[in-house]
Design an enzyme around this catalytic site. Structure first.
Site, PDB file in Angstrom:
ATOM      1  N   GLN A 117      84.520  -1.729  26.578  1.00  0.00           N
ATOM      2  CA  GLN A 117      83.423  -2.120  27.460  1.00  0.00           C
ATOM      3  C   GLN A 117      83.786  -3.444  28.122  1.00  0.00           C
ATOM      4  O   GLN A 117      83.965  -4.462  27.451  1.00  0.00           O
ATOM      5  CB  GLN A 117      82.116  -2.267  26.689  1.00  0.00           C
ATOM      6  N   TYR A 120      72.906  -8.920  31.622  1.00  0.00           N
ATOM      7  CA  TYR A 120      74.169  -9.589  31.915  1.00  0.00           C
ATOM      8  C   TYR A 120      74.462  -9.498  33.411  1.00  0.00           C
ATOM      9  O   TYR A 120      73.641  -9.032  34.188  1.00  0.00           O
ATOM     10  CB  TYR A 120      75.270  -9.024  31.020  1.00  0.00           C
TER      11      TYR A 120
END
Length: 368
Positions: free
Chosen positions: A113, A196
Site C-alpha cells: 500500500q 490522508y
C-alpha cells in the site's frame, strides 16, 4: 516451499476459497490481509525489519491468499509517524524483498500500500503510554502538507500544496511503484482513504481550493487520477492496481457514497482493478460500528460494475462467505481479526467444510 507444494485447493469449493485472477495474477483465495500500520521502524528510517517479516509472514503461513503491507510512505514527510515504513529509497525496497520472498514461499500473493499521510502526518504513534497529537520538529517531526490549510482537529495546520508540490507527489508515487515491482511485489494499492493526502483532496471538508484541484468532484478527484495514471505508466499493464477509499465520511457535507461510487466507476474505467472500500478518518465523528458495517458501501460500489473488497468487523467465516455469495463484494479484507488469529483462513476452511484447508506441510499436524 513452492506454491505447487501447498494445498490451496479444498475438497468443498466455497466462494472464500475460489481463486481470483486480476491481469494474469492469480490470488489463491478471497481472504486477504488488510493494510494495518505497525509503527515499528524503530530507527525512524522507514526500513522494514524482522517485525514486518514475522507479522506478514505469519499471515501467509496462516493461509491468507493476499497479503497487503501497511501504509508505506512514498516520501519521508508522507509518514503518519516517525516509525512508519516507507519505500522512498532503494534500501527500503531491498529490505521489503525479504518479506516478499517469504510470502511467495508460502504460496501467497503480496501487495504494497503506497501512501502519503498529508495533513495527518508527523504524529505520535498510537501506542499506550505515548503522547498524542503532532510531533514537533524538535522531537523529530516535520511540517505537513494538505489540499488546503485546514488542520485535522488537534493536529498541526498543514501548508496548502502548490502545483509544484502536487507534481512532486505524483512523481513520488510513480517512483515508489517502480521500486515496489522491482522488489517483487505482485500488485500495489493506492491509499486514498482515512483522511490522508489523496482523501483530503477528495473531500470538500478538507479541500477548499479554487484551482483545478478543488471545487467539484472532477477537480477534487484530479490528483487521485493523476497518481493512478503515473503509477500505471510505471508498473505497466500486467500489474494489478487497487485503490482504497473512504466511501463515506459519516457526516453531512462530506465525501459520501454517491461521490464514492462516481469516483470508483471512473477509476475502474481508467483501469483500476479493485476498490478497497473503507470509510471515515477525515474528520472525527461517531461511526455506527457493528458487524460488517462497511459492507453496504462495498455493495453499492460493486453494483456499479466495479470489483470491490469489503472490510470492517468481518470476523465469522459464514458471515464472510455470505458477503461473497450474495454478490456484495469480490473479496474480504481481514484486519483486527487477523491480528487476533493469524491462521483465520485455516479455521474458516474447517467451519465451511472446505477441507483440508490452506496449511503449509509443517502445520498439517495442527489441522482443525
Amino acid at each position: 516451499m513452492s506454491e505447487s507444494e501447498r494445498n490451496w485447493q479444498t475438497d468443498v469449493m466455497t466462494e472464500l476459497f475460489e481463486p481470483l485472477t486480476l491481469r494474469g495474477t492469480e490470488i489463491p483465495n478471497r481472504i486477504w490481509l488488510a493494510p494495518m500500520c505497525q509503527y515499528s521502524c524503530e530507527a525512524e528510517d522507514g526500513m522494514p525489519g524482522p517485525w514486518h517479516l514475522v507479522h506478514l509472514g505469519a499471515r501467509a503461513q496462516g493461509g491468507f491468499g493476499l497479503i497487503l503491507t501497511e501504509a508505506s510512505a512514498v516520501v519521508p514527510e508522507g509518514r503518519i509517524s516517525p516509525q512508519d515504513a516507507g519505500i522512498w529509497n532503494d534500501d527500503q525496497a531491498e529490505s521489503w524483498s525479504a518479506v516478499v520472498d517469504f510470502v511467495h514461499s508460502q504460496g501467497s500473493i503480496i501487495g504494497i500500500q503506497l501512501a502519503h499521510a498529508g495533513r495527518k502526518a508527523s504524529t505520535y504513534r498510537p501506542f499506550t503510554g505515548e503522547p498524542k497529537g503532532s510531533v514537533p520538529e524538535s522531537e523529530g517531526g516535520w511540517p505537513t502538507f494538505g489540499a488546503s490549510s485546514i488542520a485535522y482537529p488537534q493536529l498541526a495546520e498543514p501548508v496548502e500544496m502548490t502545483k509544484d508540490d502536487i507534481a512532486e507527489v505524483v512523481a513520488a508515487f510513480a517512483a515508489a511503484a517502480r521500486r515496489s515491482i522491482d522488489a517483487g511485489f505482485d500488485l500495489v494499492e493506492l491509499h486514498a482513504a482515512h483522511g490522508y493526502l489523496l482523501h483530503s483532496f477528495l473531500s470538500p471538508l478538507s479541500n477548499q481550493r479554487s484551482d483545478e484541484y478543488g471545487g467539484d468532484l472532477a477537480g477534487r478527484s484530479r490528483l487521485l487520477h493523476e497518481v493512478y495514471a503515473a503509477v500505471r505508466a510505471e508498473v505497466g499493464e500486467d500489474v494489478p492496481v487497487f485503490v482504497r477509499i473512504s466511501a463515506s465520511e459519516w457526516t453531512d457535507g462530506g465525501f459520501d457514497i454517491a461521490e464514492a461510487a462516481d469516483v470508483s466507476r471512473a477509476l475502474s474505467e481508467a483501469g483500476v482493478d479493485l476498490i478497497d472500500v473503507s470509510s471515515g478518518g477525515n474528520y472525527p465523528v461517531r461511526i455506527p460500528i457493528g458487524p460488517g458495517y462497511q459492507v453496504s458501501l462495498a455493495a453499492a460500489i460493486r453494483a456499479e460494475g466495479v470489483p470491490t473488497g469489503a472490510v470492517g468487523l468481518i470476523t465469522d467465516p459464514k458471515q464472510a462467505e455470505t458477503i461473497l455469495s450474495t454478490g456484495q463484494a469480490d473479496a474480504i479484507f481481514m484486519a483486527r481479526a487477523a491480528l487476533r488469529e493469524p491462521s483465520w483462513p485455516q479455521r474458516a476452511a474447517h467451519v465451511l467444510g472446505a477441507e483440508p484447508g490452506p496449511y503449509p506441510p509443517q502445520y498439517t499436524r495442527g489441522a482443525w
